[in-house]
Design a protein around this motif. Structure first.
Motif, PDB file in Angstrom:
ATOM      1  N   GLU A 179      17.427 100.199 -17.497  1.00  9.76           N
ATOM      2  CA  GLU A 179      16.351  99.864 -18.426  1.00  9.76           C
ATOM      3  C   GLU A 179      15.530  98.675 -17.937  1.00  9.76           C
ATOM      4  O   GLU A 179      14.305  98.667 -18.029  1.00  9.76           O
ATOM      5  CB  GLU A 179      16.940  99.546 -19.810  1.00  9.76           C
ATOM      6  CG  GLU A 179      17.468 100.755 -20.555  1.00  9.76           C
ATOM      7  CD  GLU A 179      16.366 101.743 -20.894  1.00  9.76           C
ATOM      8  OE1 GLU A 179      15.307 101.308 -21.406  1.00  9.76           O
ATOM      9  OE2 GLU A 179      16.553 102.947 -20.627  1.00  9.76           O
ATOM     10  N   ASN A 180      16.226  97.663 -17.443  1.00  9.00           N
ATOM     11  CA  ASN A 180      15.536  96.441 -17.027  1.00  9.00           C
ATOM     12  C   ASN A 180      16.294  95.834 -15.850  1.00  9.00           C
ATOM     13  O   ASN A 180      17.339  95.213 -16.028  1.00  9.00           O
ATOM     14  CB  ASN A 180      15.463  95.447 -18.187  1.00  9.00           C
ATOM     15  CG  ASN A 180      14.695  94.189 -17.823  1.00  9.00           C
ATOM     16  OD1 ASN A 180      13.799  94.222 -16.981  1.00  9.00           O
ATOM     17  ND2 ASN A 180      15.053  93.076 -18.439  1.00  9.00           N
ATOM     18  N   GLY A 181      15.790  96.051 -14.648  1.00  6.92           N
ATOM     19  CA  GLY A 181      16.486  95.563 -13.466  1.00  6.92           C
ATOM     20  C   GLY A 181      15.589  95.627 -12.249  1.00  6.92           C
ATOM     21  O   GLY A 181      14.359  95.547 -12.357  1.00  6.92           O
ATOM     22  N   TYR A 182      16.210  95.816 -11.078  1.00  5.13           N
ATOM     23  CA  TYR A 182      15.447  95.761  -9.831  1.00  5.13           C
ATOM     24  C   TYR A 182      15.971  96.772  -8.820  1.00  5.13           C
ATOM     25  O   TYR A 182      17.174  97.079  -8.782  1.00  5.13           O
ATOM     26  CB  TYR A 182      15.515  94.352  -9.223  1.00  5.13           C
ATOM     27  CG  TYR A 182      14.847  93.325 -10.096  1.00  5.13           C
ATOM     28  CD1 TYR A 182      13.471  93.128 -10.048  1.00  5.13           C
ATOM     29  CD2 TYR A 182      15.584  92.581 -11.015  1.00  5.13           C
ATOM     30  CE1 TYR A 182      12.846  92.214 -10.877  1.00  5.13           C
ATOM     31  CE2 TYR A 182      14.972  91.664 -11.848  1.00  5.13           C
ATOM     32  CZ  TYR A 182      13.599  91.485 -11.774  1.00  5.13           C
ATOM     33  OH  TYR A 182      12.986  90.579 -12.606  1.00  5.13           O
ATOM     34  N   TYR A 183      15.043  97.278  -8.012  1.00  2.00           N
ATOM     35  CA  TYR A 183      15.376  98.101  -6.855  1.00  2.00           C
ATOM     36  C   TYR A 183      15.129  97.241  -5.628  1.00  2.00           C
ATOM     37  O   TYR A 183      13.989  96.872  -5.338  1.00  2.00           O
ATOM     38  CB  TYR A 183      14.509  99.358  -6.833  1.00  2.00           C
ATOM     39  CG  TYR A 183      14.707 100.243  -5.612  1.00  2.00           C
ATOM     40  CD1 TYR A 183      15.971 100.480  -5.085  1.00  2.00           C
ATOM     41  CD2 TYR A 183      13.614 100.860  -4.999  1.00  2.00           C
ATOM     42  CE1 TYR A 183      16.150 101.291  -3.980  1.00  2.00           C
ATOM     43  CE2 TYR A 183      13.781 101.683  -3.898  1.00  2.00           C
ATOM     44  CZ  TYR A 183      15.053 101.894  -3.391  1.00  2.00           C
ATOM     45  OH  TYR A 183      15.228 102.695  -2.291  1.00  2.00           O
TER      46      TYR A 183
END
Length: 272
Positions: A179-183
């Motif tokens: 939902e809310n993060g980083y690649y």
């Protein structure tokens, strides 16, 4: 992909690089308008390049038997659950899936036939990398990890091709699950020690918002304790990618291969 051979063995014409250059250009244009990552413990997908450097620097070195004898944290984990059951980590001697790894070693510099070392199997720490001396100490067979940079150098316990093995997830599904993060895509330099604490630079990455890639992020760092990061792995992609980007500098510089799939985990990201 990998680093096996010379430039001419991998690229027969300049046009072979055009697609890669175009992709890099697109990333850099987006990064020029990028934002700072929000600092804190975040759900992230680390692609193969970052998973590979984590496997090599922060886990691999702790499981070299000479460093275990010197007090590495991995000495406390043998036979115990050290990572998620989704994680199997191997130091591969020369071949994977019927193909050469970036740094194939068939016989090490003590004359030992090189064999694969299963370091972690389904989350359990199974063994260490050995030369003849450390193998005698631990009562096991040498693994063919004794390597020297030049003929006059002492062979030391060194990695060959260290990687987390692929899992069953698709990269797109891994991104969609956050939902809310980083690649996180591309690492720069970094450091780790025998406690498995690490800090790596990240020079290419994107926000993940509601399961979709968002804005590019500016240069940042990731840090943590590698065994904790691996214990939090909840998805492992089904793709295996290799790199041979430079030299490992344990007393003597020596080329190594590293690689793996993408992994989904929780990790401290540095922010501004």
């Amino acid at each position: 992909t990998g680093g096996l051979g010379q430039f001419e063995d991998n690229f027969s014409a300049p046009a072979d690089l055009y697609t890669m250059i175009d992709e890099l250009y697109e990333h850099l244009v987006k990064k020029s308008e990028g934002v700072y990552a929000e600092a804190g413990l975040k759900e992230c997908v680390m692609n193969a390049a970052l998973a590979g450097i984590l496997a090599h620097e922060a886990i691999g070195h702790t499981t070299e038997a000479d460093l275990v004898l010197g007090g590495s944290v991995a000495g406390d984990y043998l036979g115990k659950q050290a990572a998620s059951p989704l994680v199997t980590l191997v130091d591969i001697a020369h071949s994977y899936d019927g193909k050469h790894c970036p740094m194939p070693i068939y016989i090490d510099d003590e004359g030992t036939t090189a064999r694969d070392v299963v370091v972690i199997e389904q989350g359990v720490l199974k063994g260490y990398m050995h030369n003849k001396q450390s193998a005698r100490h631990f009562g096991v067979k040498p693994t063919g990890n004794a390597r020297a940079y030049q003929y006059m150098d002492e062979p030391l316990i060194r990695m060959r091709n260290t990687a987390i093995l692929p899992g069953a997830s698709k990269l797109a599904d891994m991104i969609a699950s956050i939902e809310n993060g980083y690649y996180l895509i591309k690492p720069s330099n970094g450091q780790a020690d025998t406690t498995s604490e690490f800090m790596f630079g990240v020079v290419l990455g994107y926000e993940i918002k509601n399961g979709k890639l968002g804005r590019a992020i500016k240069d940042t760092t990731i840090s943590g304790v590698a065994f904790d990061v691996l214990q939090n792995v909840s998805m492992v992609s089904d793709e295996m990618k290799w790199s041979c980007a430079g030299m490992c500098g344990k007393k003597q510089v020596i080329p190594v291969g590293m690689g793996g799939p993408a992994i989904k985990t929780k990790i401290n990201i540095g922010g501004r």
